[in-house]
Design a protein around this motif. Structure first.
Motif, PDB file in Angstrom:
ATOM      1  N   ASP A  61      61.693 -19.197  85.103  1.00  0.00           N
ATOM      2  CA  ASP A  61      61.578 -18.080  86.047  1.00  0.00           C
ATOM      3  C   ASP A  61      60.158 -17.882  86.555  1.00  0.00           C
ATOM      4  O   ASP A  61      59.963 -17.387  87.671  1.00  0.00           O
ATOM      5  CB  ASP A  61      62.096 -16.789  85.407  1.00  0.00           C
ATOM      6  N   ASP A  62      59.156 -18.283  85.770  1.00  0.00           N
ATOM      7  CA  ASP A  62      57.760 -18.093  86.197  1.00  0.00           C
ATOM      8  C   ASP A  62      57.517 -18.768  87.552  1.00  0.00           C
ATOM      9  O   ASP A  62      57.045 -18.144  88.504  1.00  0.00           O
ATOM     10  CB  ASP A  62      56.791 -18.685  85.168  1.00  0.00           C
ATOM     11  N   THR A  63      57.822 -20.056  87.611  1.00  0.00           N
ATOM     12  CA  THR A  63      57.583 -20.815  88.840  1.00  0.00           C
ATOM     13  C   THR A  63      58.627 -20.494  89.893  1.00  0.00           C
ATOM     14  O   THR A  63      58.316 -20.462  91.096  1.00  0.00           O
ATOM     15  CB  THR A  63      57.539 -22.315  88.532  1.00  0.00           C
ATOM     16  N   LEU A  90      65.287 -11.093  93.739  1.00  0.00           N
ATOM     17  CA  LEU A  90      66.643 -10.658  93.402  1.00  0.00           C
ATOM     18  C   LEU A  90      67.661 -11.754  93.731  1.00  0.00           C
ATOM     19  O   LEU A  90      68.568 -12.028  92.932  1.00  0.00           O
ATOM     20  CB  LEU A  90      66.984  -9.377  94.160  1.00  0.00           C
ATOM     21  N   ALA A  91      67.506 -12.398  94.877  1.00  0.00           N
ATOM     22  CA  ALA A  91      68.434 -13.469  95.269  1.00  0.00           C
ATOM     23  C   ALA A  91      68.374 -14.616  94.278  1.00  0.00           C
ATOM     24  O   ALA A  91      69.418 -15.181  93.892  1.00  0.00           O
ATOM     25  CB  ALA A  91      68.107 -13.960  96.679  1.00  0.00           C
ATOM     26  N   TRP A  92      67.147 -14.985  93.860  1.00  0.00           N
ATOM     27  CA  TRP A  92      67.026 -16.036  92.838  1.00  0.00           C
ATOM     28  C   TRP A  92      67.713 -15.604  91.542  1.00  0.00           C
ATOM     29  O   TRP A  92      68.454 -16.386  90.934  1.00  0.00           O
ATOM     30  CB  TRP A  92      65.549 -16.353  92.551  1.00  0.00           C
ATOM     31  N   ASP A  95      71.435 -15.807  91.862  1.00  0.00           N
ATOM     32  CA  ASP A  95      71.883 -17.194  91.963  1.00  0.00           C
ATOM     33  C   ASP A  95      71.826 -17.895  90.612  1.00  0.00           C
ATOM     34  O   ASP A  95      72.698 -18.708  90.272  1.00  0.00           O
ATOM     35  CB  ASP A  95      71.014 -17.936  92.987  1.00  0.00           C
ATOM     36  N   PHE A  96      70.799 -17.560  89.817  1.00  0.00           N
ATOM     37  CA  PHE A  96      70.619 -18.178  88.502  1.00  0.00           C
ATOM     38  C   PHE A  96      71.414 -17.457  87.415  1.00  0.00           C
ATOM     39  O   PHE A  96      71.443 -17.891  86.277  1.00  0.00           O
ATOM     40  CB  PHE A  96      69.124 -18.177  88.143  1.00  0.00           C
ATOM     41  N   LYS A 101      71.364 -13.866  81.323  1.00  0.00           N
ATOM     42  CA  LYS A 101      70.671 -14.858  80.492  1.00  0.00           C
ATOM     43  C   LYS A 101      69.363 -14.255  79.995  1.00  0.00           C
ATOM     44  O   LYS A 101      68.828 -13.327  80.591  1.00  0.00           O
ATOM     45  CB  LYS A 101      70.384 -16.126  81.302  1.00  0.00           C
ATOM     46  N   ASN A 102      68.838 -14.811  78.936  1.00  0.00           N
ATOM     47  CA  ASN A 102      67.604 -14.288  78.336  1.00  0.00           C
ATOM     48  C   ASN A 102      66.384 -14.887  79.022  1.00  0.00           C
ATOM     49  O   ASN A 102      65.558 -15.544  78.398  1.00  0.00           O
ATOM     50  CB  ASN A 102      67.580 -14.609  76.833  1.00  0.00           C
TER      51      ASN A 102
END
Length: 334
Positions: A61-63, A90-92, A95-96, A101-102
């Motif tokens: 998530d950082d990148t 938010l869209a990312w 989508d993920f 998820k943690n």
């Protein structure tokens, strides 16, 4: 040359993130027991509840959030639009499936839920002290010239505001972005490192919102630990035990700055050292290695690692670097 350093910062961000992913959020002792020594890309272990979603050489998530920020900058021709940054993140996340998820920090999760519910950014308190703003800030360091510190702080605060508005979170993001920006201009690491405590102090005191400890003092302590340590293992252990390598800005940002020093600004070495540190390895790696990449340029990154990042993540970092360099040049001429 600046484009080369900007590209180095973006690749450094991804390199440190992907190298640190398998060990993220594990105690230092468990990292050592499980991996021995991480010196290459590895898949996330099934038993690591944060890393289990990622394959070898994938960044986290950082990148992904840094690229959400970069995409917003490109879409707005180099201007900072916090609403668009928030929508991109938010869209990312949707989508993920990040909410289930943690992978999202607590501050980001609360803020993104509020954005999803349609609440205006101006109404969100976002006073958390975790490192979500600092971990994604590298594109801003590439964009913003380090001329006017107050204007620089304001720009970073604006871009951070969708998820983080606290004095500490903004100051941490300013420190990382300022280090990258100075590096893109060709400044020496010793001069950059020496300037960071004063930058942190000014940023943290500009709009006080928390009762946090001093980021400036923690930076000074972290750099002193590395400079006085007897070897890499001793320095890493003392950073982990004394400064901390957790998800709070007050630990992870000073630790990242210290890791740049410990790696002697070598991005490949930095990514490896951060991956073996324990704690928030992917985020500390992303921040520290982005700075190293900006200092040394993309040519300093191991071609085999770079090729693997390209093949796995299917991203055109050069497109971002060219655009950010052009936006920066325009700001410098203004």
């Amino acid at each position: 040359m600046k484009t080369e350093r900007i590209l180095g910062a973006l690749y450094g961000q991804a390199l440190g993130d992907a190298m640190g992913m398998p060990s993220e959020l594990w105690p230092r002792a468990r990292v050592k027991a499980h991996f021995g020594w991480i010196d290459r890309f590895l898949p996330g272990p099934p038993e690591n509840s944060a890393a289990c979603y990622f394959n070898r050489a994938e960044f986290t998530d950082d990148t992904s959030m840094a690229l959400c920020l970069a995409d917003a900058l490109l879409a707005r021709d180099g201007e900072i639009d916090p609403e668009l940054i928030g929508r991109n993140i938010l869209a990312w996340a949707q989508d993920f499936d990040a909410f289930n998820k943690n992978v999202l920090g607590p501050t980001s999760k609360i803020a993104l839920n509020a954005i999803r519910d349609g609440r205006p950014l101006a109404e969100l308190e976002n006073n958390g002290v975790t490192n979500g703003a600092a971990m994604r800030v590298s594109p801003l360091g590439c964009l913003l010239p380090p001329r006017d510190l107050d204007a620089f702080i304001d720009a970073v605060a604006l871009a951070s505001s969708p998820t983080h508005k606290s004095d500490l979170a903004v100051a941490g993001a300013v420190v990382v972005a300022w280090a990258i920006s100075r590096a893109v201009d060709g400044a020496a690491w010793s001069a950059i490192a020496d300037s960071l405590p004063a930058v942190a102090r000014h940023a943290q005191q500009k709009r006080i919102t928390t009762f946090s400890a001093s980021l400036a003092a923690r930076l000074e302590m972290a750099l002193r630990i590395v400079r006085e340590a007897d070897g890499v293992e001793s320095a890493s252990e003392r950073l982990y035990q004394i400064v901390g390598a957790g998800t709070s800005t007050i630990e992870s940002v000073p630790c990242a700055i210290a890791m740049v020093e410990l790696a002697d600004t070598d991005p490949n070495r930095c990514a490896i050292l951060c991956a073996n540190l324990g704690g928030d390895t992917d985020t500390i790696g992303a921040m520290a290695t982005a700075i190293c990449g900006a200092l040394r340029g993309t040519g300093a990154i191991d071609p085999a690692l770079k090729q693997e990042l390209d093949a796995v993540n299917q991203l055109d970092f050069a497109r971002y670097a060219d655009a950010l360099a052009a936006f920066r040049q325009r700001r410098e001429a203004a």
